[in-house]
Design a protein around this motif. Structure first.
Motif, PDB file in Angstrom:
ATOM      1  N   ASP A   1       9.847 -10.360 -11.100  1.00 10.38           N
ATOM      2  CA  ASP A   1       9.872 -11.465 -10.145  1.00 10.38           C
ATOM      3  C   ASP A   1       9.269 -11.016  -8.818  1.00 10.38           C
ATOM      4  O   ASP A   1       9.322  -9.829  -8.459  1.00 10.38           O
ATOM      5  CB  ASP A   1      11.305 -11.945  -9.925  1.00 10.38           C
ATOM      6  CG  ASP A   1      11.950 -12.466 -11.197  1.00 10.38           C
ATOM      7  OD1 ASP A   1      11.221 -13.070 -12.012  1.00 10.38           O
ATOM      8  OD2 ASP A   1      13.166 -12.261 -11.374  1.00 10.38           O
ATOM      9  N   ALA A   2       8.757 -11.972  -8.057  1.00 12.80           N
ATOM     10  CA  ALA A   2       8.048 -11.658  -6.819  1.00 12.80           C
ATOM     11  C   ALA A   2       8.845 -10.777  -5.847  1.00 12.80           C
ATOM     12  O   ALA A   2       8.282  -9.831  -5.275  1.00 12.80           O
ATOM     13  CB  ALA A   2       7.591 -12.944  -6.144  1.00 12.80           C
ATOM     14  N   PRO A   3      10.135 -11.044  -5.603  1.00 12.65           N
ATOM     15  CA  PRO A   3      10.858 -10.206  -4.634  1.00 12.65           C
ATOM     16  C   PRO A   3      10.940  -8.729  -5.032  1.00 12.65           C
ATOM     17  O   PRO A   3      11.114  -7.862  -4.163  1.00 12.65           O
ATOM     18  CB  PRO A   3      12.259 -10.843  -4.600  1.00 12.65           C
ATOM     19  CG  PRO A   3      12.051 -12.251  -5.043  1.00 12.65           C
ATOM     20  CD  PRO A   3      10.973 -12.168  -6.075  1.00 12.65           C
ATOM     21  N   LYS A   4      10.807  -8.444  -6.322  1.00  7.38           N
ATOM     22  CA  LYS A   4      10.916  -7.066  -6.802  1.00  7.38           C
ATOM     23  C   LYS A   4       9.562  -6.398  -7.014  1.00  7.38           C
ATOM     24  O   LYS A   4       9.496  -5.204  -7.303  1.00  7.38           O
ATOM     25  CB  LYS A   4      11.676  -7.037  -8.134  1.00  7.38           C
ATOM     26  CG  LYS A   4      13.046  -7.686  -8.096  1.00  7.38           C
ATOM     27  CD  LYS A   4      13.626  -7.745  -9.505  1.00  7.38           C
ATOM     28  CE  LYS A   4      14.948  -8.500  -9.553  1.00  7.38           C
ATOM     29  NZ  LYS A   4      15.457  -8.630 -10.944  1.00  7.38           N
ATOM     30  N   ALA A   5       8.478  -7.146  -6.871  1.00  4.95           N
ATOM     31  CA  ALA A   5       7.161  -6.655  -7.257  1.00  4.95           C
ATOM     32  C   ALA A   5       6.449  -5.904  -6.133  1.00  4.95           C
ATOM     33  O   ALA A   5       6.596  -6.233  -4.953  1.00  4.95           O
ATOM     34  CB  ALA A   5       6.297  -7.828  -7.716  1.00  4.95           C
ATOM     35  N   SER A   6       5.666  -4.913  -6.516  1.00 10.15           N
ATOM     36  CA  SER A   6       4.792  -4.232  -5.557  1.00 10.15           C
ATOM     37  C   SER A   6       3.424  -4.905  -5.517  1.00 10.15           C
ATOM     38  O   SER A   6       2.601  -4.609  -4.640  1.00 10.15           O
ATOM     39  CB  SER A   6       4.623  -2.758  -5.931  1.00 10.15           C
ATOM     40  OG  SER A   6       3.985  -2.631  -7.199  1.00 10.15           O
TER      41      SER A   6
ATOM     42  N   GLU B   1       1.718  -3.292   7.610  1.00 12.82           N
ATOM     43  CA  GLU B   1       1.951  -1.955   7.070  1.00 12.82           C
ATOM     44  C   GLU B   1       2.496  -2.007   5.644  1.00 12.82           C
ATOM     45  O   GLU B   1       2.312  -1.071   4.862  1.00 12.82           O
ATOM     46  CB  GLU B   1       2.929  -1.178   7.964  1.00 12.82           C
ATOM     47  CG  GLU B   1       2.421  -0.949   9.375  1.00 12.82           C
ATOM     48  CD  GLU B   1       1.119  -0.160   9.393  1.00 12.82           C
ATOM     49  OE1 GLU B   1       1.001   0.800   8.600  1.00 12.82           O
ATOM     50  OE2 GLU B   1       0.237  -0.503  10.194  1.00 12.82           O
ATOM     51  N   ALA B   2       3.142  -3.129   5.304  1.00 12.81           N
ATOM     52  CA  ALA B   2       3.810  -3.231   4.005  1.00 12.81           C
ATOM     53  C   ALA B   2       3.070  -4.117   3.021  1.00 12.81           C
ATOM     54  O   ALA B   2       3.451  -4.165   1.843  1.00 12.81           O
ATOM     55  CB  ALA B   2       5.232  -3.759   4.187  1.00 12.81           C
ATOM     56  N   TRP B   3       2.013  -4.816   3.476  1.00  8.47           N
ATOM     57  CA  TRP B   3       1.347  -5.740   2.550  1.00  8.47           C
ATOM     58  C   TRP B   3      -0.132  -5.863   2.882  1.00  8.47           C
ATOM     59  O   TRP B   3      -0.517  -5.999   4.040  1.00  8.47           O
ATOM     60  CB  TRP B   3       2.006  -7.117   2.611  1.00  8.47           C
ATOM     61  CG  TRP B   3       1.818  -7.930   1.358  1.00  8.47           C
ATOM     62  CD1 TRP B   3       1.064  -9.057   1.202  1.00  8.47           C
ATOM     63  CD2 TRP B   3       2.400  -7.669   0.075  1.00  8.47           C
ATOM     64  NE1 TRP B   3       1.127  -9.520  -0.098  1.00  8.47           N
ATOM     65  CE2 TRP B   3       1.955  -8.688  -0.802  1.00  8.47           C
ATOM     66  CE3 TRP B   3       3.252  -6.674  -0.413  1.00  8.47           C
ATOM     67  CZ2 TRP B   3       2.341  -8.730  -2.152  1.00  8.47           C
ATOM     68  CZ3 TRP B   3       3.644  -6.711  -1.745  1.00  8.47           C
ATOM     69  CH2 TRP B   3       3.184  -7.731  -2.609  1.00  8.47           C
TER      70      TRP B   3
ATOM     71  N   GLY C   1       2.785   2.453 -12.492  1.00  6.89           N
ATOM     72  CA  GLY C   1       3.147   2.462 -11.078  1.00  6.89           C
ATOM     73  C   GLY C   1       3.207   1.095 -10.437  1.00  6.89           C
ATOM     74  O   GLY C   1       3.906   0.900  -9.442  1.00  6.89           O
ATOM     75  N   TYR C   2       2.458   0.113 -10.995  1.00  2.00           N
ATOM     76  CA  TYR C   2       2.491  -1.230 -10.439  1.00  2.00           C
ATOM     77  C   TYR C   2       3.605  -2.057 -11.078  1.00  2.00           C
ATOM     78  O   TYR C   2       3.806  -2.004 -12.296  1.00  2.00           O
ATOM     79  CB  TYR C   2       1.169  -1.955 -10.681  1.00  2.00           C
ATOM     80  CG  TYR C   2      -0.016  -1.378  -9.961  1.00  2.00           C
ATOM     81  CD1 TYR C   2      -0.090  -1.373  -8.564  1.00  2.00           C
ATOM     82  CD2 TYR C   2      -1.092  -0.842 -10.674  1.00  2.00           C
ATOM     83  CE1 TYR C   2      -1.189  -0.849  -7.904  1.00  2.00           C
ATOM     84  CE2 TYR C   2      -2.198  -0.318 -10.026  1.00  2.00           C
ATOM     85  CZ  TYR C   2      -2.250  -0.324  -8.642  1.00  2.00           C
ATOM     86  OH  TYR C   2      -3.335   0.199  -7.996  1.00  2.00           O
TER      87      TYR C   2
ATOM     88  N   PRO D   1       0.806  -1.229   0.000  1.00  2.00           N
ATOM     89  CA  PRO D   1       0.000   0.000   0.000  1.00  2.00           C
ATOM     90  C   PRO D   1       0.836   1.274   0.000  1.00  2.00           C
ATOM     91  O   PRO D   1       0.321   2.357  -0.304  1.00  2.00           O
ATOM     92  CB  PRO D   1      -0.808  -0.129   1.295  1.00  2.00           C
ATOM     93  CG  PRO D   1       0.026  -0.988   2.182  1.00  2.00           C
ATOM     94  CD  PRO D   1       0.702  -1.966   1.267  1.00  2.00           C
ATOM     95  N   ARG D   2       2.126   1.147   0.297  1.00  2.00           N
ATOM     96  CA  ARG D   2       2.997   2.323   0.286  1.00  2.00           C
ATOM     97  C   ARG D   2       3.382   2.728  -1.127  1.00  2.00           C
ATOM     98  O   ARG D   2       3.873   3.838  -1.356  1.00  2.00           O
ATOM     99  CB  ARG D   2       4.260   2.030   1.097  1.00  2.00           C
ATOM    100  CG  ARG D   2       4.011   1.641   2.554  1.00  2.00           C
ATOM    101  CD  ARG D   2       5.249   1.053   3.207  1.00  2.00           C
ATOM    102  NE  ARG D   2       5.715  -0.140   2.487  1.00  2.00           N
ATOM    103  CZ  ARG D   2       6.783  -0.847   2.829  1.00  2.00           C
ATOM    104  NH1 ARG D   2       7.508  -0.463   3.879  1.00  2.00           N
ATOM    105  NH2 ARG D   2       7.148  -1.901   2.132  1.00  2.00           N
ATOM    106  N   LYS D   3       3.143   1.802  -2.080  1.00  2.00           N
ATOM    107  CA  LYS D   3       3.559   2.064  -3.461  1.00  2.00           C
ATOM    108  C   LYS D   3       2.392   2.212  -4.429  1.00  2.00           C
ATOM    109  O   LYS D   3       2.603   2.393  -5.626  1.00  2.00           O
ATOM    110  CB  LYS D   3       4.476   0.933  -3.939  1.00  2.00           C
ATOM    111  CG  LYS D   3       5.758   0.827  -3.121  1.00  2.00           C
ATOM    112  CD  LYS D   3       6.667  -0.280  -3.630  1.00  2.00           C
ATOM    113  CE  LYS D   3       7.945  -0.360  -2.816  1.00  2.00           C
ATOM    114  NZ  LYS D   3       8.843  -1.457  -3.290  1.00  2.00           N
TER     115      LYS D   3
END
Length: 353
Positions: free
Chosen positions: A226-231, A249-251, A177-178, A161-163
């Motif tokens: 890839d998943a580790p880099k994705a928002s 807070e991050a997901w 943006g996504y 939600p921060r991105k």
């Protein structure tokens, strides 16, 4: 109510009534144990005898059960401690098809499979109907007992939600943006395949071309990663919900209203199980009220959930923590699944690269 509880109540009633067997009466002998029977009653008579037989076998071989997937770590540890059985965890990251392909070599006792793989391999399973059989919906079990749904979920969108704001639909993922990821390749992974299929839904019907077109558009725009880099990660709601619970807070997680695609993972006992009683005890534990609530603790939706809710045995506090579903799930038919897989084999690599 469990068999153990019923037995305890019956014993208490007999004791209070003073109606035990007379000294001259002999207890009726129990039938021999059949570790490969199609039900607990037919093979073991009581849960206690099943547990005793399984403990004598000593081990249980399980395959493709990551410890961080639907709370399997706690489930396995609870089972092992409860019954004094060593659990051998084989290839936790294996796909459903890999479970089947590796069975001759690794000799698992039980499987956890996507429905399409289970249907293709029913002849390799030993029929067994757990005590909670009647609580399982008819459309998610083999009527001969070859396989039966253990838990399910909805395909969801997990996002930071921060991105960016919560995507209202899969089409929204193409907005600037996504950065978006699937849970692997749809050619190899059930979760990724169903992610593409969720994006393909239109008024409740799948059109795989629409799903491929969306991810091709993301790829062209440089938004597919890839998943580790994705928002944003498209995955089962129980996977995204578990991540959100660890870092709220991050997901966050949402299930798009226009794409309520659902699916079940099913359980089956190997026809060649080296520990047949332990395999049956494992399934009884997994489908008990305790086992189903432990799956729900991992944010999965237990297959016996509706019946348990009616009986008052469902953990409703945990149920309230699951992502809100927009309505009844759309479940792909086998012809729809087969057709979509054939299309992806021909078009995915060319569209995505």
């Amino acid at each position: 109510m469990t068999v153990r509880t019923c037995a305890a109540i019956a014993a208490a009633l007999l004791a209070s009534a003073g109606c035990g067997a007379s000294p001259t009466e002999e207890a009726k002998p129990l039938p021999p144990v059949n570790a490969k029977a199609a039900s607990m009653k037919d093979g073991f008579t009581t849960m206690e005898r099943l547990a005793e037989t399984a403990k004598k076998e000593g081990s249980l071989n399980l395959i493709a059960l990551p410890r961080d997937w639907v709370n399997y770590g706690e489930i396995i540890d609870t089972f092992a401690s409860r019954y004094g059985i060593k659990v051998n965890e084989l290839e936790p990251a294996a796909s459903s098809q890999r479970e089947i392909d590796a069975a001759a070599q690794l000799k698992p006792d039980a499987f956890d499979l996507s429905l399409d793989v289970a249907l293709d391999n029913t002849a390799k399973f030993a029929p067994y109907k757990v005590e909670g059989w009647q609580d399982l919906p008819d459309h998610v079990k083999d009527h001969n007992g070859g396989w039966y749904a253990g838990y399910g979920g909805y395909m969801s969108i997990g996002y930071d939600p921060r991105k960016g704001a919560a995507p209202a639909s899969f089409a929204d993922l193409a907005k600037p943006g996504y950065t978006v990821a699937l849970a692997g390749s749809p050619l190899d992974t059930a979760a990724a395949f169903d992610g593409v299929m969720a994006a393909s839904l239109h008024k409740g019907s799948p059109d795989v071309r629409q799903g491929v077109a969306l991810f091709a558009k993301l790829k062209k725009a440089g938004q597919l990663t890839d998943a580790p880099k994705a928002s944003v990660v498209v995955d089962w709601d129980y996977v995204n919900a578990d991540r959100a619970a660890k870092d709220p807070e991050a997901w966050k997680v949402t299930i798009p209203r226009d794409a309520p695609l659902g699916a079940f993972y099913v359980q089956a006992i190997s026809k060649d199980a080296p520990h047949p009683a332990a395999a049956r005890l494992w399934e009884e534990f997994l489908f008990s009220d305790e086992g189903q609530n432990l799956l729900q603790k991992g944010y999965a939706r237990p297959a016996r959930g509706e019946a348990m809710l009616m009986k008052g045995t469902l953990d409703t506090e945990q149920a309230a923590k699951l992502p809100v579903a927009p309505g009844p799930p759309v479940l792909l038919t086998i012809p729809q699944t087969d057709s979509a897989k054939s299309y992806l084999k021909k078009e995915w690599a060319e569209a995505i690269g």
